[in-house]
Design an enzyme around this catalytic site. Structure first.
Site, PDB file in Angstrom:
ATOM      1  N   HIS A 122       0.760  -1.300   0.117  1.00 25.63           N
ATOM      2  CA  HIS A 122       0.237   0.087  -0.108  1.00 25.63           C
ATOM      3  C   HIS A 122       0.680   1.299   0.189  1.00 25.63           C
ATOM      4  CE1 HIS A 122      -3.737  -2.561   1.850  1.00 25.63           C
ATOM      5  NE2 HIS A 122      -3.582  -2.421   0.407  1.00 25.63           N
ATOM      6  N   CYS A 130       3.439  14.013  -6.282  1.00 29.37           N
ATOM      7  CA  CYS A 130       2.464  14.895  -6.837  1.00 29.37           C
ATOM      8  C   CYS A 130       1.175  14.287  -7.564  1.00 29.37           C
ATOM      9  CB  CYS A 130       3.144  16.060  -7.648  1.00 29.37           C
ATOM     10  SG  CYS A 130       1.867  17.075  -8.709  1.00 29.37           S
ATOM     11  N   CYS A 133       1.528  15.765 -11.684  1.00 29.62           N
ATOM     12  CA  CYS A 133       2.927  15.303 -12.551  1.00 29.62           C
ATOM     13  C   CYS A 133       3.724  14.297 -11.760  1.00 29.62           C
ATOM     14  CB  CYS A 133       3.745  16.756 -12.603  1.00 29.62           C
ATOM     15  SG  CYS A 133       4.780  16.868 -11.121  1.00 29.62           S
ATOM     16  N   CYS A 154       5.329  21.737 -10.228  1.00 23.71           N
ATOM     17  CA  CYS A 154       4.440  22.250 -10.990  1.00 23.71           C
ATOM     18  C   CYS A 154       3.435  22.932  -9.975  1.00 23.71           C
ATOM     19  CB  CYS A 154       3.549  21.097 -11.853  1.00 23.71           C
ATOM     20  SG  CYS A 154       2.324  19.985 -10.749  1.00 23.71           S
ATOM     21  N   SER A 193      -6.510  -7.728   9.734  1.00 26.46           N
ATOM     22  CA  SER A 193      -7.883  -8.190   9.947  1.00 26.46           C
ATOM     23  C   SER A 193      -8.218  -8.933   8.585  1.00 26.46           C
ATOM     24  CB  SER A 193      -8.575  -7.190  10.325  1.00 26.46           C
ATOM     25  OG  SER A 193      -8.590  -6.047   9.070  1.00 26.46           O
ATOM     26  N   GLU A 219      -6.753 -11.110  18.278  1.00 24.62           N
ATOM     27  CA  GLU A 219      -8.070 -11.728  18.081  1.00 24.62           C
ATOM     28  C   GLU A 219      -8.189 -12.504  16.957  1.00 24.62           C
ATOM     29  OE1 GLU A 219     -10.454  -8.111  17.314  1.00 24.62           O
ATOM     30  OE2 GLU A 219      -9.918  -7.295  19.258  1.00 24.62           O
ATOM     31  N   ALA A 236       1.897  -9.501  18.779  1.00 20.92           N
ATOM     32  CA  ALA A 236       2.841  -9.787  18.138  1.00 20.92           C
ATOM     33  C   ALA A 236       4.141  -9.623  18.615  1.00 20.92           C
ATOM     34  CB  ALA A 236       2.725  -8.917  16.776  1.00 20.92           C
TER      35      ALA A 236
END
Ligand code: NAD
Length: 252
Positions: A122, A130, A133, A154, A193, A219, A236
């Site tokens: 992601h 930008c 551009c 720009c 999740s 969970e 974790a």
């Protein structure tokens, strides 16, 4: 039923006998670094509804409003330190026992912990891009005085180089992630999740190709009891270092 200690032993054995292990991580792995996930009761996301703030059309319609949330999120991620869970994965890679970390997180903490082969599904908060551009810059010396920040080439609006809802996954990250999922025989699914797609398909694809799916989460999730072979329930940052310790013992 196996207790947590037995499951930790089992995960260590699965990693030791695996030809190729990968990790698939989500916001939960960074909670112990002080970055809230989507579900914590008093976190960022209880004040900012992701549906309202995390969609690209919301950003384009009102970049100033969305940037007020982004500023808070970026100050958190840029100031955060990796925790023992991130470091445990970096150690596993260093030991030659982890092929890659596919992360949905945008906080850069896997790299800061020392992981080398990180696939950012992601994108990352460490860069700004930008939206007109495509010019890119690092985020770390951004002053946040002017919101939204502007492109030096720009003059248009910059956004963190992360994937908003409604935007495509970076093609190279997607290709590499699914290649890893298809060719691994153990996937550690940590602090996610697994409901955001297409990322959520990664453990499903691995499972279909015969991999073991080992979940580490506070969970149970949509994967638990169906896609996951077993769940190590807890934090974790506590469980992963214990697995790595067992793996080390098993190597001698
Ligand atoms: P999510 O918020 O939907 O789920 C987080 C999961 O982590 C939950 O299942 C929760 O039980 C678990 N969890 C919480 N604390 C934990 C801990 N200490 N140890 C183990 N598990 C723990 O997050 P998601 O599945 O990653 O999906 C949310 C989307 O938002 C993703 O795209 C993610 O990248 C993005 N996001 C990123 C960050 C970040 O970069 N740190 C933070 C918030 C959201």
């Amino acid at each position: 039923m196996e207790g947590l200690s037995q499951l930790i032993d089992r995960a260590a054995k699965d990693i030791l006998s695996s030809r190729k292990t990968i990790a698939f991580t989500g916001a939960g792995i960074s909670v112990e670094s002080g970055i809230p996930d989507f579900r914590s009761a008093d976190g960022l996301w209880s004040r900012y509804d992701p549906d309202e703030y995390a969609h690209i059309s919301a950003f384009r319609a009102n970049p100033e409003k969305v940037w007020r949330m982004l500023k808070e999120m970026m100050e958190l991620t840029l100031g955060a330190e990796p925790n023992p869970a991130h470091r445990a994965l970096a150690e596993l890679e260093e030991m030659g026992l982890l092929s890659s970390v596919i992360t949905q997180n945008v906080d850069g903490l896997h790299q800061r912990a020392g992981s080398k082969n990180v696939i950012e599904f992601h994108g990352t908060n460490d860069y700004l891009v930008c939206i007109r551009c495509g010019w890119r810059r690092e985020s770390k010396d951004l002053s946040f005085d002017e919101i939204p920040p502007r492109c030096e080439k720009c003059g248009f609006i910059l956004k963190p180089d992360v994937v908003f809802f409604g935007e495509p996954i970076p093609p190279e990250a997607q290709r590499r992630a699914f290649e890893e999922a298809r060719t691994c025989d153990v996937v550690l699914v940590i602090g996610t999740s697994a409901v955001v797609f297409p990322a959520g398909e990664i453990p499903i694809v691995a499972k279909r190709r015969g991999a073991k799916v080992v979940e580490i989460n506070k969970e149970s999730t949509v994967l638990t009891g169906s896609i996951s072979d077993y769940l190590l329930q807890g934090k974790a940052g506590e469980i992963l270092p214990r697995i790595v310790e067992k793996v080390r013992e098993g190597m001698h």
